[in-house]
Design an enzyme around this catalytic site. Structure first.
Site, PDB file in Angstrom:
ATOM      1  N   ASP A  46       0.862  -1.237   0.257  1.00  0.00           N
ATOM      2  CA  ASP A  46      -0.436  -0.379  -0.110  1.00  0.00           C
ATOM      3  C   ASP A  46       0.879   1.303  -0.044  1.00  0.00           C
ATOM      4  O   ASP A  46       1.783   1.221   0.591  1.00  0.00           O
ATOM      5  CB  ASP A  46      -1.066   0.418   0.861  1.00  0.00           C
ATOM      6  CG  ASP A  46      -1.783   0.821   1.726  1.00  0.00           C
ATOM      7  OD1 ASP A  46      -3.040   0.877   0.732  1.00  0.00           O
ATOM      8  OD2 ASP A  46      -1.833   2.346   1.789  1.00  0.00           O
ATOM      9  N   TYR A  51       2.821   9.923  -0.427  1.00  0.00           N
ATOM     10  CA  TYR A  51       4.139   9.806  -0.043  1.00  0.00           C
ATOM     11  C   TYR A  51       5.263   9.392  -0.180  1.00  0.00           C
ATOM     12  O   TYR A  51       6.101   9.254   0.583  1.00  0.00           O
ATOM     13  CB  TYR A  51       3.746   7.893   0.179  1.00  0.00           C
ATOM     14  CG  TYR A  51       2.812   7.690   1.690  1.00  0.00           C
ATOM     15  CD1 TYR A  51       1.960   8.447   1.608  1.00  0.00           C
ATOM     16  CD2 TYR A  51       2.190   5.978   1.428  1.00  0.00           C
ATOM     17  CE1 TYR A  51       0.978   7.976   2.706  1.00  0.00           C
ATOM     18  CE2 TYR A  51       1.265   5.901   2.169  1.00  0.00           C
ATOM     19  CZ  TYR A  51       0.101   6.556   2.572  1.00  0.00           C
ATOM     20  OH  TYR A  51      -0.960   6.045   3.648  1.00  0.00           O
ATOM     21  N   LYS A  76      -2.777   5.953  -4.763  1.00  0.00           N
ATOM     22  CA  LYS A  76      -4.146   6.544  -4.028  1.00  0.00           C
ATOM     23  C   LYS A  76      -3.778   7.779  -4.598  1.00  0.00           C
ATOM     24  O   LYS A  76      -2.587   8.572  -4.879  1.00  0.00           O
ATOM     25  CB  LYS A  76      -4.416   6.910  -2.680  1.00  0.00           C
ATOM     26  CG  LYS A  76      -4.293   5.641  -1.573  1.00  0.00           C
ATOM     27  CD  LYS A  76      -4.156   5.339  -0.071  1.00  0.00           C
ATOM     28  CE  LYS A  76      -3.856   5.061   0.730  1.00  0.00           C
ATOM     29  NZ  LYS A  76      -2.430   4.640   1.325  1.00  0.00           N
TER      30      LYS A  76
HETATM   31  P1  NDP Z   1       0.668   1.320  12.048  1.00  0.00           P
HETATM   32  O1  NDP Z   1      -0.274   1.587  12.642  1.00  0.00           O
HETATM   33  O2  NDP Z   1       1.002   0.466  11.316  1.00  0.00           O
HETATM   34  O3  NDP Z   1       2.468   2.128  13.176  1.00  0.00           O
HETATM   35  C1  NDP Z   1       3.609   1.769  12.652  1.00  0.00           C
HETATM   36  C2  NDP Z   1       4.154   2.493  13.684  1.00  0.00           C
HETATM   37  O4  NDP Z   1       4.484   1.362  14.631  1.00  0.00           O
HETATM   38  C3  NDP Z   1       5.562   2.453  13.418  1.00  0.00           C
HETATM   39  O5  NDP Z   1       6.252   3.518  14.208  1.00  0.00           O
HETATM   40  C4  NDP Z   1       6.908   0.697  13.413  1.00  0.00           C
HETATM   41  O6  NDP Z   1       7.593   1.896  13.193  1.00  0.00           O
HETATM   42  C5  NDP Z   1       5.337   0.340  14.844  1.00  0.00           C
HETATM   43  N1  NDP Z   1       5.995  -0.900  14.964  1.00  0.00           N
HETATM   44  C6  NDP Z   1       5.633  -1.613  13.686  1.00  0.00           C
HETATM   45  N2  NDP Z   1       5.332  -3.314  14.118  1.00  0.00           N
HETATM   46  C7  NDP Z   1       5.485  -2.739  15.075  1.00  0.00           C
HETATM   47  C8  NDP Z   1       5.953  -4.002  16.362  1.00  0.00           C
HETATM   48  N3  NDP Z   1       5.441  -5.633  15.678  1.00  0.00           N
HETATM   49  N4  NDP Z   1       6.028  -3.918  17.323  1.00  0.00           N
HETATM   50  C9  NDP Z   1       5.752  -2.321  17.567  1.00  0.00           C
HETATM   51  N5  NDP Z   1       6.147  -1.512  16.838  1.00  0.00           N
HETATM   52  C10 NDP Z   1       6.307  -1.654  15.564  1.00  0.00           C
HETATM   53  O7  NDP Z   1       0.507   3.564  11.388  1.00  0.00           O
HETATM   54  P2  NDP Z   1       0.886   4.032  10.253  1.00  0.00           P
HETATM   55  O8  NDP Z   1       0.439   5.287  10.685  1.00  0.00           O
HETATM   56  O9  NDP Z   1       2.022   3.734   9.051  1.00  0.00           O
HETATM   57  O10 NDP Z   1      -0.279   3.159   9.377  1.00  0.00           O
HETATM   58  C11 NDP Z   1       0.322   1.874   8.474  1.00  0.00           C
HETATM   59  C12 NDP Z   1      -0.431   2.169   6.836  1.00  0.00           C
HETATM   60  O11 NDP Z   1      -1.546   2.575   6.536  1.00  0.00           O
HETATM   61  C13 NDP Z   1       0.803   3.019   6.129  1.00  0.00           C
HETATM   62  O12 NDP Z   1       1.510   2.832   6.525  1.00  0.00           O
HETATM   63  C14 NDP Z   1      -0.002   3.501   4.854  1.00  0.00           C
HETATM   64  O13 NDP Z   1       0.296   2.240   4.034  1.00  0.00           O
HETATM   65  C15 NDP Z   1      -1.647   3.104   5.271  1.00  0.00           C
HETATM   66  N6  NDP Z   1      -2.199   4.983   6.340  1.00  0.00           N
HETATM   67  C16 NDP Z   1      -3.616   5.455   5.150  1.00  0.00           C
HETATM   68  C17 NDP Z   1      -3.429   6.596   5.533  1.00  0.00           C
HETATM   69  C18 NDP Z   1      -5.088   6.654   4.519  1.00  0.00           C
HETATM   70  O14 NDP Z   1      -5.066   8.234   4.783  1.00  0.00           O
HETATM   71  N7  NDP Z   1      -5.232   6.070   3.783  1.00  0.00           N
HETATM   72  C19 NDP Z   1      -3.038   7.475   6.741  1.00  0.00           C
HETATM   73  C20 NDP Z   1      -2.318   6.671   7.354  1.00  0.00           C
HETATM   74  C21 NDP Z   1      -1.681   5.123   6.781  1.00  0.00           C
HETATM   75  P3  NDP Z   1       9.317   1.297  12.645  1.00  0.00           P
HETATM   76  O15 NDP Z   1       8.580   0.998  11.244  1.00  0.00           O
HETATM   77  O16 NDP Z   1      10.105   1.113  13.512  1.00  0.00           O
HETATM   78  O17 NDP Z   1       8.796  -0.579  12.909  1.00  0.00           O
END
Ligand code: NDP
Length: 275
Positions: A46, A51, A76
């Protein structure tokens, strides 16, 4: 493939229920993150024009050697590109930047209601779909008040509505509206960007199953049906977030996670965001 469950969208297209997200990953780091995800077994990625990492995503896809038909790629339409002709041009640009000749799913990123252009944008997505350039079309961050005009005026029902969804913001009303109209719900920020991982309830359930808090939250989602998009740049977490098929939460555990609802939105409100 890794046994990742699939959801059949309303036009018959199968979409993996666990998708890999790359929001906030700089382009130069995206290739490694997506490569790690593909290596771990994810097949659904995604991204979004805003981005700024469609190029890095495309490089990882090209270098993976995985057959295109075995991948499911979402991008998107950004708010500034809404409008009929603008949407067609933005889609072409995304495809070129990704280095692909079709997308599996293309979403209107936000309704941006003050612009009042999303019906025109939707008409362009219908054109792209009819022309076979995208296998499924949908929306993101649409509330029922934004979906209803599309249902009334459109010729294609959105296949997906990608919304902020996690234990602190469960959006049951939006999910029920989606379901009532055959629209699959996809949960963005499924981990609430980490905000619910320290909750005592979640930690206790994790200990009981010998898994991590993140795995508990992702499993909670999975058992209720939405598509999820965990994001990580750390290979161990990337693998961990996919390793959620070997345990099951009890009804009591699901209820305990449900109780974490607190209207805890991490992103903007869809009715107010037009930027
Ligand atoms: P998430 O809820 O997926 O959380 C991501 C965070 O959690 C990062 O800081 C990551 O750190 C940490 N993390 C991931 N896995 C673990 C784990 N197993 N244990 C502990 N910490 C963890 O947030 P996002 O906001 O990134 O949302 C996910 C996806 O949703 C986005 O990448 C995007 O594709 C989509 N999205 C869509 C939006 C929209 O408007 N349509 C808006 C926001 C997001 P680290 O990377 O350091 O592991």
């Amino acid at each position: 493939m890794t046994g990742i469950p699939t959801i059949t969208l309303n036009n018959g297209v199968a979409m993996p229920q666990i998708d890999f997200g790359v929001f906030q990953v700089p382009d130069e780091e995206t290739t490694a993150a997506v490569a790690a995800a593909l290596d771990a077994g994810y097949r659904s990625i995604d991204t979004a024009a805003i981005y700024g990492n469609e190029a890095g995503t495309g490089r990882a896809i090209a270098e993976s050697g995985i057959a295109r038909e075995d991948l499911f790629i979402t991008s998107k339409l950004w708010n500034a590109d809404q409008g009929y002709e603008e949407t067609l041009a933005a889609f072409d640009a995304s495809l070129a930047t990704l280095g692909l000749d079709y997308l599996d799913l293309y979403l209107i990123h936000w309704p941006a209601p003050a612009q009042n252009k999303y019906l025109e944008s939707w008409r362009a997505l219908e054109t792209l779909h009819a022309d076979g350039r995208v296998r499924a079309i949908g929306v993101s961050n649409f509330l029922p008040e934004h979906l209803q005009p599309i249902l009334d005026a459109g010729t294609v029902v959105p296949a997906v509505n990608q919304i902020e969804l996690h234990p602190a913001l469960q959006q049951r009303g939006v999910e029920a509206f989606n379901a009532a109209h055959g629209i699959a719900t996809e949960a963005w920020s499924p981990l609430a960007q980490g905000a619910v991982l320290g909750e005592e309830t979640v930690r206790a359930i994790a200990a009981a199953h010998d898994v991590t808090p993140a795995q508990v939250i992702l499993r909670w989602h999975l058992q209720q049906g939405p598509i999820i998009i965990p994001k990580s740049v750390a290979p161990a977490r990337i693998r961990q977030n996919l390793d959620i098929l070997g345990f099951e939460l009890t009804d009591a555990e699901l209820d305990a996670v449900d109780a974490l609802e607190r209207d805890g939105r991490t992103g903007p409100h869809p009715a107010e965001f037009n930027g």
